[in-house]
Motif scaffolding. Structure first.
Motif, PDB file in Angstrom:
ATOM      1  N   ARG A   1      14.449   7.975   2.063  1.00 58.72           N
ATOM      2  CA  ARG A   1      13.219   8.300   1.342  1.00 58.72           C
ATOM      3  C   ARG A   1      12.698   9.659   1.840  1.00 58.72           C
ATOM      4  NH1 ARG A   1       9.144   3.526   2.085  1.00 58.72           N
ATOM      5  NH2 ARG A   1       8.089   4.970   3.501  1.00 58.72           N
TER       6      ARG A   1
ATOM      7  N   VAL B   1      -7.347   3.499   1.723  1.00 54.44           N
ATOM      8  CA  VAL B   1      -6.423   2.370   1.547  1.00 54.44           C
ATOM      9  C   VAL B   1      -7.188   1.102   1.159  1.00 54.44           C
ATOM     10  CG1 VAL B   1      -4.679   0.955   2.678  1.00 54.44           C
ATOM     11  CG2 VAL B   1      -4.795   3.376   3.157  1.00 54.44           C
TER      12      VAL B   1
ATOM     13  N   LEU C   1       0.526   4.028  -2.816  1.00 55.82           N
ATOM     14  CA  LEU C   1       0.232   5.422  -2.437  1.00 55.82           C
ATOM     15  C   LEU C   1       1.288   6.370  -2.996  1.00 55.82           C
ATOM     16  CD1 LEU C   1      -0.918   4.835   1.256  1.00 55.82           C
ATOM     17  CD2 LEU C   1      -2.321   5.824  -0.567  1.00 55.82           C
ATOM     18  N   ARG C   2       2.569   5.962  -2.936  1.00 57.58           N
ATOM     19  CA  ARG C   2       3.623   6.825  -3.493  1.00 57.58           C
ATOM     20  C   ARG C   2       3.427   7.021  -5.005  1.00 57.58           C
ATOM     21  NH1 ARG C   2       6.368   4.521   0.713  1.00 57.58           N
ATOM     22  NH2 ARG C   2       7.017   2.661  -0.411  1.00 57.58           N
TER      23      ARG C   2
ATOM     24  N   GLN D   1      -8.592  -1.677   9.880  1.00 59.31           N
ATOM     25  CA  GLN D   1      -8.221  -2.202   8.553  1.00 59.31           C
ATOM     26  C   GLN D   1      -8.218  -3.728   8.552  1.00 59.31           C
ATOM     27  OE1 GLN D   1      -4.552  -0.495   7.050  1.00 59.31           O
ATOM     28  NE2 GLN D   1      -5.318   1.602   7.197  1.00 59.31           N
TER      29      GLN D   1
ATOM     30  N   GLY E   1       2.367  -3.969   4.272  1.00 59.60           N
ATOM     31  CA  GLY E   1       2.036  -2.620   4.745  1.00 59.60           C
ATOM     32  C   GLY E   1       0.537  -2.396   4.942  1.00 59.60           C
ATOM     33  N   PHE E   2      -0.238  -3.429   4.803  1.00 58.54           N
ATOM     34  CA  PHE E   2      -1.682  -3.386   5.018  1.00 58.54           C
ATOM     35  C   PHE E   2      -2.118  -4.741   5.561  1.00 58.54           C
ATOM     36  CE2 PHE E   2      -5.970  -4.429   3.690  1.00 58.54           C
ATOM     37  CZ  PHE E   2      -6.677  -3.314   4.059  1.00 58.54           C
TER      38      PHE E   2
ATOM     39  N   ARG F   1      -2.823  -1.855   8.740  1.00 60.10           N
ATOM     40  CA  ARG F   1      -1.957  -1.090   9.629  1.00 60.10           C
ATOM     41  C   ARG F   1      -2.629  -0.815  10.966  1.00 60.10           C
ATOM     42  NH1 ARG F   1       2.273   0.321   6.103  1.00 60.10           N
ATOM     43  NH2 ARG F   1       3.286   2.221   6.757  1.00 60.10           N
TER      44      ARG F   1
ATOM     45  N   MET G   1       1.224  11.331   4.604  1.00 59.74           N
ATOM     46  CA  MET G   1       2.402  10.468   4.503  1.00 59.74           C
ATOM     47  C   MET G   1       3.667  11.212   4.920  1.00 59.74           C
ATOM     48  SD  MET G   1       1.464   8.594   0.927  1.00 59.74           S
ATOM     49  CE  MET G   1       2.884   7.495   0.845  1.00 59.74           C
TER      50      MET G   1
ATOM     51  N   GLU H   1       1.915   9.804   9.392  1.00 58.63           N
ATOM     52  CA  GLU H   1       0.634   9.334   9.945  1.00 58.63           C
ATOM     53  C   GLU H   1       0.011   8.332   8.977  1.00 58.63           C
ATOM     54  OE1 GLU H   1      -0.450  10.578  12.868  1.00 58.63           O
ATOM     55  OE2 GLU H   1       1.076  12.128  13.051  1.00 58.63           O
ATOM     56  N   LEU H   2      -1.118   7.743   9.379  1.00 57.27           N
ATOM     57  CA  LEU H   2      -1.781   6.790   8.490  1.00 57.27           C
ATOM     58  C   LEU H   2      -2.841   7.481   7.633  1.00 57.27           C
ATOM     59  CD1 LEU H   2      -2.330   3.644  10.755  1.00 57.27           C
ATOM     60  CD2 LEU H   2      -0.416   4.166   9.223  1.00 57.27           C
ATOM     61  N   VAL H   3      -2.844   7.132   6.361  1.00 58.17           N
ATOM     62  CA  VAL H   3      -3.861   7.575   5.422  1.00 58.17           C
ATOM     63  C   VAL H   3      -5.192   6.910   5.823  1.00 58.17           C
ATOM     64  CG1 VAL H   3      -4.473   7.316   2.976  1.00 58.17           C
ATOM     65  CG2 VAL H   3      -2.116   7.874   3.626  1.00 58.17           C
TER      66      VAL H   3
ATOM     67  N   THR I   1       0.841  -1.211   0.000  1.00 54.07           N
ATOM     68  CA  THR I   1       0.000   0.000   0.000  1.00 54.07           C
ATOM     69  C   THR I   1       0.871   1.255   0.000  1.00 54.07           C
ATOM     70  OG1 THR I   1      -0.293  -0.369   2.378  1.00 54.07           O
ATOM     71  CG2 THR I   1      -2.142  -0.928   0.953  1.00 54.07           C
ATOM     72  N   GLY I   2       2.036   1.203   0.671  1.00 48.67           N
ATOM     73  CA  GLY I   2       2.951   2.352   0.660  1.00 48.67           C
ATOM     74  C   GLY I   2       3.399   2.683  -0.761  1.00 48.67           C
TER      75      GLY I   2
ATOM     76  N   ARG J   1       6.730   7.579  12.890  1.00 47.14           N
ATOM     77  CA  ARG J   1       6.226   6.354  12.265  1.00 47.14           C
ATOM     78  C   ARG J   1       6.349   5.176  13.233  1.00 47.14           C
ATOM     79  NH1 ARG J   1       9.128   7.255   7.399  1.00 47.14           N
ATOM     80  NH2 ARG J   1       9.498   5.049   7.064  1.00 47.14           N
TER      81      ARG J   1
HETATM   82  P1  AMP Z   1       5.277   2.209   3.851  1.00 47.59           P
HETATM   83  O1  AMP Z   1       5.875   2.258   2.489  1.00 47.59           O
HETATM   84  O2  AMP Z   1       4.520   0.937   4.106  1.00 47.59           O
HETATM   85  O3  AMP Z   1       6.271   2.536   4.934  1.00 47.59           O
HETATM   86  O4  AMP Z   1       4.166   3.364   3.904  1.00 47.59           O
HETATM   87  C1  AMP Z   1       4.527   4.731   3.764  1.00 47.59           C
HETATM   88  C2  AMP Z   1       3.375   5.620   4.244  1.00 47.59           C
HETATM   89  O5  AMP Z   1       2.205   5.366   3.459  1.00 47.59           O
HETATM   90  C3  AMP Z   1       2.944   5.371   5.681  1.00 47.59           C
HETATM   91  O6  AMP Z   1       3.733   6.081   6.616  1.00 47.59           O
HETATM   92  C4  AMP Z   1       1.498   5.873   5.639  1.00 47.59           C
HETATM   93  O7  AMP Z   1       1.441   7.276   5.647  1.00 47.59           O
HETATM   94  C5  AMP Z   1       1.030   5.402   4.273  1.00 47.59           C
HETATM   95  N1  AMP Z   1       0.446   4.046   4.322  1.00 47.59           N
HETATM   96  C6  AMP Z   1       0.957   2.894   3.760  1.00 47.59           C
HETATM   97  N2  AMP Z   1       0.160   1.852   3.986  1.00 47.59           N
HETATM   98  C7  AMP Z   1      -0.883   2.318   4.722  1.00 47.59           C
HETATM   99  C8  AMP Z   1      -2.042   1.726   5.289  1.00 47.59           C
HETATM  100  N3  AMP Z   1      -2.308   0.410   5.174  1.00 47.59           N
HETATM  101  N4  AMP Z   1      -2.889   2.536   5.985  1.00 47.59           N
HETATM  102  C9  AMP Z   1      -2.670   3.848   6.127  1.00 47.59           C
HETATM  103  N5  AMP Z   1      -1.581   4.467   5.633  1.00 47.59           N
HETATM  104  C10 AMP Z   1      -0.696   3.724   4.928  1.00 47.59           C
END
Ligand code: AMP
Length: 182
Positions: A129, A66, A37-38, A92, A85-86, A88, A55, A59-61, A33-34, A140
């Motif tokens: 990053r 998601v 989202l990126r 969820q 990453g899901f 979180r 992000m 914080e969490l989206v 999911t990260g 985080r």
């Molecule tokens: P990651 O690449 O998994 O470290 O995710 C990077 C950022 O994306 C996190 O710090 C959150 O802001 C957001 N993110 C990724 N996965 C989730 C999720 N399942 N729920 C909410 N936010 C997420």
């Protein structure tokens, strides 16, 4: 061999690297999911614009946003998958449980990548990053321990959890993961 797998663990434990390897060697759909989202942020989509500031703070989206991303990709395919990453947080995890019941694809294994905080901070600082400066990293980790860590007990109670020590080389960790995946 387990086909529907979830990777759990703190930021910096190596979930992305290990998930990519395992997905390639076991022919699983890798959903991070990260990363998704990126990609939305980079594309400048409405969804990306909504997620970007959240992000950047670590914080969490929102759960609904998601879940929409995951649902679209899981319902398309019948093969194995690897979620990285899901979920979180517990909300969820419940939403995922409902979705998987709906499509008849229960989780077979949850792999916990376990590592101590100081090593995590070192690894994340080395990664560099956009959301990897020390203040955001600390945040985080707090978000992880408050919101994500309860999932360990949640999946352990379901008898799905296997913990893997995430220290040593990428290769050594990959071997430990293979051993629990079967
Ligand atoms: P990651 O690449 O998994 O470290 O995710 C990077 C950022 O994306 C996190 O710090 C959150 O802001 C957001 N993110 C990724 N996965 C989730 C999720 N399942 N729920 C909410 N936010 C997420």
């Amino acid at each position: 061999m387990k086909q529907r797998i979830l990777f759990l663990g703190p930021p910096g434990a190596g979930k992305g690297t290990q998930a990519e390897r395992l997905a390639a060697s076991h022919n699983l759909l890798h959903l991070s999911t990260g990363e998704l989202l990126r990609a939305e942020v980079a594309a400048g989509s409405a969804l990306g614009q909504e997620a970007e500031a959240v992000m950047a703070r670590g914080e969490l989206v929102s759960d609904t946003l998601v879940l929409a991303i995951v649902r679209a990709r899981l319902t398309c395919c019948n093969g194995g998958w690897l979620l990285d990453g899901f979920p979180r947080n517990l909300a969820q995890a419940d939403l995922l449980q409902q979705l998987l019941e709906e499509i008849g694809q229960p989780i077979e294994l949850v792999v916990l990548l376990a590592l101590d905080d100081e090593t995590l901070v070192e690894r994340l600082l080395a990664r560099g990053r956009a959301d990897d400066n020390e203040a955001v990293i600390r945040n985080r980790l707090v978000v992880y321990s408050d919101q994500t860590e309860p999932l360990i007990a949640y999946y352990r109670a379901k008898g799905l959890l296997s913990s893997v020590e995430a220290t040593g080389t990428v290769e050594a960790i990959a071997e430990r993961i293979s051993a629990v995946v079967g």
